[in-house]
Design an enzyme around this catalytic site. Structure first.
Site: not given
Ligand SMILES: [Zn+2]
Length: 191
Positions: A9, A60, A64, A154
């Protein structure tokens, strides 16, 4: 041979995404990258590289923002605009959406569904962020993978992420998974 679904991510990131891609290529494994729209727009060549190497590019959100800290109208726009950036770069709409911080919100799930994206969280987190995001602890958590899990990691350095710590152990983790007959593949819609 059993499958797992590694997911990364908050990228793309000019330093860490290429390193993650190199590690995956050496292990001959595929993953899903939940990219942030603003990052993808800044480094589209990294998105194209990941897609060209057989990875799934997923949404995503555009920037964010925390799903619970904005109006429904903005929340829907975050989903829609994130998908639009990725579509522009890869040439097709993403198949998956993951809300920032894993915070579900009905209107975002609905917006994602309308755009053809399945909302997808995870089964196991590497917790490669914050004070517990140390290489040895990340490796320990990833050693608990049994098979069939969606695993959260991540490649972007957003907020408190520790992709540098993750990358210290990721090559060895992938070797160990291979030895146990576990391979990562990109998310597919029937998962
Ligand atoms: Zn995230």
């Amino acid at each position: 041979m059993s499958h797992i679904y590694l997911t990364f991510d908050d990228g793309p990131d000019p330093e860490f995404t290429p390193r993650v891609l190199d590690v995956l290529a050496r292990a001959n494994m595929h993953a899903t990258f939940f990219a942030i729209g603003t990052q993808a727009r800044r480094w589209p060549e990294l998105v194209r590289r990941a897609a060209a190497e057989g990875h799934e590019i997923a949404n995503h959100s555009f920037s964010h923002r925390h799903p619970w800290m904005m109006s429904a109208r903005s929340a829907r726009a975050e989903v829609r605009e994130g998908a639009a950036v990725l579509s522009e770069i890869t040439g097709h709409a993403p198949n998956f959406f993951r809300p920032p911080h894993g915070r579900m919100r009905a209107c975002m799930r609905e917006e994602a569904q309308q755009g053809g994206q399945k909302t997808m969280l995870w089964d196991l987190s590497a917790i490669d962020w914050g004070p517990f995001g140390r290489a040895d602890k990340i490796a320990e958590r990833l050693s608990r993978i049994q098979g069939e899990e969606v695993v959260l990691m991540h490649d972007g350095r957003n907020e408190h992420n520790k992709p540098d710590e993750l990358l210290k152990v990721l090559p060895q983790v992938l070797v160990q998974l291979s030895e146990r007959g576990l391979r990562s593949r990109a998310l597919v819609k029937d998962v």
